[in-house]
Design an enzyme around this catalytic site. Sequence first.
Site, PDB file in Angstrom:
ATOM      1  N   LYS A   1      -4.968   5.139  -7.960  1.00 36.49           N
ATOM      2  CA  LYS A   1      -4.776   6.832  -8.267  1.00 36.49           C
ATOM      3  C   LYS A   1      -4.576   6.848  -9.590  1.00 36.49           C
ATOM      4  O   LYS A   1      -5.292   7.780 -10.247  1.00 36.49           O
ATOM      5  CB  LYS A   1      -3.473   7.088  -7.540  1.00 36.49           C
ATOM      6  CG  LYS A   1      -3.730   7.207  -5.902  1.00 36.49           C
ATOM      7  CD  LYS A   1      -2.148   7.292  -5.106  1.00 36.49           C
ATOM      8  CE  LYS A   1      -2.526   7.440  -3.690  1.00 36.49           C
ATOM      9  NZ  LYS A   1      -1.101   7.238  -3.026  1.00 36.49           N
TER      10      LYS A   1
ATOM     11  N   LEU B   1       0.769  -1.260  -0.019  1.00 34.40           N
ATOM     12  CA  LEU B   1       0.013   0.224   0.084  1.00 34.40           C
ATOM     13  C   LEU B   1       1.112   1.176   0.009  1.00 34.40           C
ATOM     14  O   LEU B   1       2.021   1.137   0.558  1.00 34.40           O
ATOM     15  CB  LEU B   1      -0.744   0.040   1.443  1.00 34.40           C
ATOM     16  CG  LEU B   1      -1.963  -1.016   1.456  1.00 34.40           C
ATOM     17  CD1 LEU B   1      -2.876  -0.781   2.549  1.00 34.40           C
ATOM     18  CD2 LEU B   1      -2.914  -0.799   0.150  1.00 34.40           C
ATOM     19  N   ASP B   2       0.548   2.328  -0.879  1.00 36.24           N
ATOM     20  CA  ASP B   2       1.253   3.522  -0.637  1.00 36.24           C
ATOM     21  C   ASP B   2       1.371   4.012   0.617  1.00 36.24           C
ATOM     22  O   ASP B   2       0.669   3.836   1.602  1.00 36.24           O
ATOM     23  CB  ASP B   2       0.632   4.466  -1.485  1.00 36.24           C
ATOM     24  CG  ASP B   2       0.512   4.164  -3.051  1.00 36.24           C
ATOM     25  OD1 ASP B   2       1.410   3.218  -3.445  1.00 36.24           O
ATOM     26  OD2 ASP B   2      -0.250   4.533  -3.719  1.00 36.24           O
ATOM     27  N   LYS B   3       2.431   4.925   0.926  1.00 39.78           N
ATOM     28  CA  LYS B   3       2.767   5.568   2.107  1.00 39.78           C
ATOM     29  C   LYS B   3       1.469   6.243   2.778  1.00 39.78           C
ATOM     30  O   LYS B   3       1.048   6.024   4.005  1.00 39.78           O
ATOM     31  CB  LYS B   3       3.850   6.576   2.235  1.00 39.78           C
ATOM     32  CG  LYS B   3       4.419   7.089   3.372  1.00 39.78           C
ATOM     33  CD  LYS B   3       5.627   7.835   3.197  1.00 39.78           C
ATOM     34  CE  LYS B   3       6.174   8.399   4.528  1.00 39.78           C
ATOM     35  NZ  LYS B   3       6.993   9.331   4.339  1.00 39.78           N
TER      36      LYS B   3
END
Length: 236
Positions: free
Chosen positions: A190, A102-104
């Site tokens: 995104k 998962l992205d930060k």
Amino acid sequence: MRLDKLLSNMGYGSRKDVKLLLKKAYVTVNDVRLKDGSVQIDPERDVIHVDGERVKYEKHVYILMNKPPGVISATEDVRDRTVIDLLTPELQHFAPFPVGRLDKDTEGLLLLTNDGKLAHQLTSPNYHVPKTYFATVQGCVDAGDVARFKEGVTLDDGYVTKPGELVVLKSGTVSEIELTITEGKFHQVKRMFESVDKKVVYLKRIRMGNLKLDEQLKLGGFRRLTEAELEALSNK
Ligand code: URA
């Protein structure tokens, strides 16, 4: 495996705590009282008791985390805190790793395990495991986007995504959606919204295969999977 490491992994405390247990002669291996933690144990065969309680050996650990923003979903990082840093030493002993990234700034469901086979099944493109995200999106997400996502959209690098199931929960200048995808390309959610000229401003994973985010877990909270969750997940 060393006796003290095994006991520590099985939740009997730090190496120091385990040393004390051994010193107090609480530990038996095959009915022999042992005080030396460095003794090599065959976890599949040797019968270990601590204060009369049989120690159940587990090779694998499965942890459900509600990932908070600001931490990296990796096992180590030179700059930032990782999801592994959030775990207790007892769980860290199992050397778990995050299943998928998962992205930060993304929150939500993250599975951590040391079971490489299950991790592969959940992340390999061949298994098409669905992942569902909740997102807040800048821009009016409408039926046109639902149709585009259903067909697959073209990302900035020319890749055409597999169909995504988009559900619009709230449509307006800021929209709320749920999106289910079966792939895990870099920044995929995104970038899918960028392809329709919209911007994800908040992203949370709420489901992976049959495993749902436990909303009782606060951000940064974690717990072991229940047997039922593990079984459901293994059947995907
Ligand atoms: N898609 C994204 O863009 N980010 C994530 O963290 C997960 C899926």
